[in-house]
Design an enzyme around this catalytic site. Structure first.
Site, PDB file in Angstrom:
ATOM      1  N   GLU A 112       7.542  18.041  -5.307  1.00 35.17           N
ATOM      2  CA  GLU A 112       6.961  18.308  -4.162  1.00 35.17           C
ATOM      3  C   GLU A 112       6.713  16.854  -3.501  1.00 35.17           C
ATOM      4  O   GLU A 112       5.437  16.558  -3.029  1.00 35.17           O
ATOM      5  CB  GLU A 112       5.545  18.999  -4.305  1.00 35.17           C
ATOM      6  CG  GLU A 112       5.744  20.193  -4.799  1.00 35.17           C
ATOM      7  CD  GLU A 112       4.407  20.818  -5.364  1.00 35.17           C
ATOM      8  OE1 GLU A 112       3.274  20.082  -5.069  1.00 35.17           O
ATOM      9  OE2 GLU A 112       4.102  21.773  -5.548  1.00 35.17           O
ATOM     10  N   GLY A 117       3.896  12.679  -4.958  1.00 36.48           N
ATOM     11  CA  GLY A 117       2.926  11.460  -5.308  1.00 36.48           C
ATOM     12  C   GLY A 117       3.636  10.028  -5.564  1.00 36.48           C
ATOM     13  O   GLY A 117       3.137   9.164  -5.483  1.00 36.48           O
ATOM     14  N   TYR A 132      -8.151   4.279   4.627  1.00 40.44           N
ATOM     15  CA  TYR A 132      -7.528   4.000   3.283  1.00 40.44           C
ATOM     16  C   TYR A 132      -7.498   2.505   3.280  1.00 40.44           C
ATOM     17  O   TYR A 132      -6.967   2.113   2.112  1.00 40.44           O
ATOM     18  CB  TYR A 132      -6.127   4.714   2.902  1.00 40.44           C
ATOM     19  CG  TYR A 132      -6.044   6.073   3.109  1.00 40.44           C
ATOM     20  CD1 TYR A 132      -6.933   7.110   2.586  1.00 40.44           C
ATOM     21  CD2 TYR A 132      -4.897   6.568   4.087  1.00 40.44           C
ATOM     22  CE1 TYR A 132      -6.588   8.353   3.066  1.00 40.44           C
ATOM     23  CE2 TYR A 132      -4.582   7.942   4.277  1.00 40.44           C
ATOM     24  CZ  TYR A 132      -5.430   9.007   3.573  1.00 40.44           C
ATOM     25  OH  TYR A 132      -5.519  10.343   3.828  1.00 40.44           O
ATOM     26  N   ARG A 145      -4.458   5.662   8.922  1.00 45.64           N
ATOM     27  CA  ARG A 145      -4.221   5.044   7.501  1.00 45.64           C
ATOM     28  C   ARG A 145      -4.912   3.856   7.325  1.00 45.64           C
ATOM     29  O   ARG A 145      -5.984   3.593   6.482  1.00 45.64           O
ATOM     30  CB  ARG A 145      -2.771   4.993   7.062  1.00 45.64           C
ATOM     31  CG  ARG A 145      -2.078   6.228   7.178  1.00 45.64           C
ATOM     32  CD  ARG A 145      -1.011   6.360   6.181  1.00 45.64           C
ATOM     33  NE  ARG A 145      -1.140   6.255   4.779  1.00 45.64           N
ATOM     34  CZ  ARG A 145      -0.851   5.092   4.328  1.00 45.64           C
ATOM     35  NH1 ARG A 145      -0.642   4.138   4.528  1.00 45.64           N
ATOM     36  NH2 ARG A 145      -1.265   5.038   3.047  1.00 45.64           N
ATOM     37  N   CYS A 183     -12.967   2.944  21.004  1.00 46.64           N
ATOM     38  CA  CYS A 183     -14.388   2.356  20.860  1.00 46.64           C
ATOM     39  C   CYS A 183     -14.992   2.515  19.470  1.00 46.64           C
ATOM     40  O   CYS A 183     -15.968   3.479  19.314  1.00 46.64           O
ATOM     41  CB  CYS A 183     -15.213   2.894  21.868  1.00 46.64           C
ATOM     42  SG  CYS A 183     -14.577   2.725  23.551  1.00 46.64           S
ATOM     43  N   GLU A 184     -14.440   1.890  18.458  1.00 45.97           N
ATOM     44  CA  GLU A 184     -15.020   2.074  17.114  1.00 45.97           C
ATOM     45  C   GLU A 184     -14.718   0.549  16.421  1.00 45.97           C
ATOM     46  O   GLU A 184     -13.474   0.158  16.939  1.00 45.97           O
ATOM     47  CB  GLU A 184     -14.009   3.067  16.180  1.00 45.97           C
ATOM     48  CG  GLU A 184     -14.410   4.541  16.753  1.00 45.97           C
ATOM     49  CD  GLU A 184     -15.453   5.102  15.956  1.00 45.97           C
ATOM     50  OE1 GLU A 184     -16.125   4.307  15.220  1.00 45.97           O
ATOM     51  OE2 GLU A 184     -15.926   6.064  16.478  1.00 45.97           O
ATOM     52  N   GLY A 239       6.570  14.156  -0.615  1.00 40.74           N
ATOM     53  CA  GLY A 239       6.365  13.899   0.747  1.00 40.74           C
ATOM     54  C   GLY A 239       6.455  12.634   1.208  1.00 40.74           C
ATOM     55  O   GLY A 239       7.491  12.022   1.826  1.00 40.74           O
ATOM     56  N   ARG A 240       5.257  11.823   0.941  1.00 39.63           N
ATOM     57  CA  ARG A 240       5.471  10.301   1.405  1.00 39.63           C
ATOM     58  C   ARG A 240       6.995   9.507   1.236  1.00 39.63           C
ATOM     59  O   ARG A 240       7.237   9.062   1.836  1.00 39.63           O
ATOM     60  CB  ARG A 240       4.121   9.423   0.753  1.00 39.63           C
ATOM     61  CG  ARG A 240       4.201   7.976   1.054  1.00 39.63           C
ATOM     62  CD  ARG A 240       3.294   7.527   0.173  1.00 39.63           C
ATOM     63  NE  ARG A 240       1.875   8.057   0.108  1.00 39.63           N
ATOM     64  CZ  ARG A 240       0.852   8.161   0.656  1.00 39.63           C
ATOM     65  NH1 ARG A 240       0.672   7.107   1.859  1.00 39.63           N
ATOM     66  NH2 ARG A 240      -0.029   8.717   0.500  1.00 39.63           N
TER      67      ARG A 240
HETATM   68  C1  LIG Z   1       0.149  15.924  -0.760  1.00 38.08           C
HETATM   69  C2  LIG Z   1       0.688  16.775  -1.874  1.00 38.08           C
HETATM   70  C3  LIG Z   1       2.095  16.445  -2.251  1.00 38.08           C
HETATM   71  C4  LIG Z   1       2.796  15.297  -1.601  1.00 38.08           C
HETATM   72  O1  LIG Z   1       2.364  14.166  -1.957  1.00 38.08           O
HETATM   73  P1  LIG Z   1       3.189  12.770  -1.625  1.00 38.08           P
HETATM   74  O2  LIG Z   1       2.129  11.901  -2.111  1.00 38.08           O
HETATM   75  O3  LIG Z   1       3.276  12.748  -0.048  1.00 38.08           O
HETATM   76  O4  LIG Z   1       4.495  12.924  -2.226  1.00 38.08           O
HETATM   77  C5  LIG Z   1       2.567  17.481  -3.170  1.00 38.08           C
HETATM   78  N1  LIG Z   1       1.799  18.501  -3.729  1.00 38.08           N
HETATM   79  C6  LIG Z   1       0.715  18.510  -3.343  1.00 38.08           C
HETATM   80  C7  LIG Z   1      -0.067  19.779  -3.905  1.00 38.08           C
HETATM   81  C8  LIG Z   1      -0.219  17.945  -2.349  1.00 38.08           C
HETATM   82  O5  LIG Z   1      -1.140  18.138  -2.030  1.00 38.08           O
END
Ligand SMILES: *Cc1c(COP(=O)(O)O)cnc(C)c1O
Length: 413
Positions: free
Chosen positions: A272, A237, A315, A311, A341-342, A274-275
């Site tokens: 966890e 997150g 968002y 995105r 076409c949107e 990601g981003r």
């Molecule tokens: C999407 C997600 C993440 C990763 O979130 P980021 O904002 O990309 O760091 C981690 N854990 C769970 C359960 C998720 O659904």
């Protein structure tokens, strides 16, 4: 990892226009160094505290990216059987995989258990029942965490906020203790951890730390009841800077805070992200097709569209758009739009950008996360190519789709 040298934009030591000219546009480019730096910032800041950094595969699941992280020793957070397949293909260690998601199927659970993944983050009692059943049939014991919903507001976009009571995710933290208690009846499950994930693109770490406090209190209560909870999973997150003056939380400072709080708990920490690992590492390269003016607006029509990067449309997110060559012609204010076409197909609206003309190349910045993975074939557009840069070398990690790819699996009669 992106900077101008003599008015040309480089990724590491590679001039981006050489990539665009060789393989065409639109294409995604990722800096390997940027991905590894971010992963190591997480990993190293933990020091000797037991931890696993499970990269959230859904942010960018291309094999080339996964292989890079697997080689660096990352764990992986997956949300589907498809992501499990990808991680294994890329050489990821199954023992460092955690399986999240609100709707795992029996088939996915079975595949994950056969592969020998580390654990499941479970979101309902029905899911516990299912995993217990599958594990029992296979003669295995499955480790699990309940993903609890701590009812903390992540203060982010509503679509990517997940930790409030009315969201579909997790089990209400108030009910979690009773669910752990009832899980004792499952002979093939071991409660090993408690997990939470309150949302994405979080720019202030306060809410994550607040959620951690609530989860810690729950772990104390569970331990008092005799559960041997050894791990706390704080999800992902952490946000990144999309806008020029936006400040992203520093990964090392964030981890230092977590470490200081958890050092004495005897818990191992799982994260966890990601981003924050892949987001800043990527750009989407696109070529200007046309300039056009309506009575009210200036438009820059480019060859990348919402099917390549959704995105902005989904968002209302901001991505900086900068030229591959600084031409010194000054600025214009325009909508940067694609060919789909949107009316909702735009990469930027009322944006001050370089005064470009047809044929010029642009980079859409911070597009490494939730970019290609959310792309589609809408309007029968071929999905873009992807490139990984490492130092002064680059290689295609995904070929641009062909017309044959476009109709693969379709049946005429
Ligand atoms: C999407 C997600 C993440 C990763 O979130 P980021 O904002 O990309 O760091 C981690 N854990 C769970 C359960 C998720 O659904």
């Amino acid at each position: 990892m992106y900077s101008y040298s003599q008015d040309s934009l480089f990724c590491e030591a590679v001039a981006l226009d050489s990539i665009a000219k060789t393989i065409g546009t639109p294409c995604y480019v990722y800096s390997g160094q940027s991905i590894l730096d971010a992963y190591r910032a997480y990993d190293e800041a933990f020091g000797d505290m037991p931890h696993t950094v499970c990269y959230a595969v859904k942010a960018n699941s291309s094999l080339g990216v996964l292989a890079l992280l697997a080689k660096a020793g990352a764990g992986f957070d997956i949300v589907s059987g498809g992501e499990l397949f990808r991680v294994l293909q890329a050489g990821g260690d199954p023992k460092r995989i955690v399986f999240s998601g609100v709707g795992k199927t029996a088939e996915e659970v079975e595949r994950a258990l056969s592969a020998g993944i580390h654990s499941f983050n479970c979101e309902s009692e029905d899911e516990l029942t299912l995993i217990d059943g599958v594990a029992g049939k296979m003669g295995l014991t499955a480790r699990f965490a309940l993903r609890v919903n701590p009812d903390v507001n992540a203060s982010t976009h509503p679509y990517i906020s997940t930790g409030l009571r009315d969201h579909k995710f997790g089990i209400d933290i108030v009910e979690a203790e009773a669910v752990y208690e009832r899980s004792r009846r499952f002979a093939n499950l071991t409660a090993e951890s408690v997990s939470c994930h309150i949302g994405s693109q979080i720019l202030k770490i306060g809410p994550i730390l607040e959620a951690a406090e609530k989860v810690l209190a729950l772990i104390d209560r569970l331990r008092a009841r005799g559960f041997q909870i050894g791990t706390i999973d704080l999800g992902g997150g952490l946000g990144i800077a999309y806008k020029p003056r936006e400040r992203a939380p520093d990964i090392r400072v964030f981890i230092e805070k977590i470490r200081a709080r958890l050092q004495s708990s005897g818990l191992a920490v799982m994260l966890e992200p990601g981003r924050s690992i892949v987001g800043p590492a990527g750009v989407l390269l696109t070529r200007v097709l046309y300039r056009k003016r309506s009575p009210k607006k200036e438009f820059v029509v480019v060859d990348a569209a919402m099917n390549d990067l959704i995105r902005p449309s989904l968002y209302q997110s901001h991505h900086d758009i900068i030229p591959l060559h600084r031409n010194g012609r000054g600025k214009i204010t325009a909508d940067v739009v694609g060919p789909v076409c949107e009316t909702g197909d735009f990469l930027a609206r009322d944006r001050e950008i370089a005064d470009v003309k047809a044929g010029d190349l642009l980079a859409v910045c911070a597009a490494g996360a939730y970019g290609f993975v959310q792309s589609s074939n809408y309007n029968s557009r071929l999905r873009a190519a992807e490139v990984l840069v490492e130092g002064d070398r680059w290689r295609v990690i995904r070929r641009r789709e062909s017309m044959e790819d476009l109709v693969r699996g379709e049946v005429l009669n």
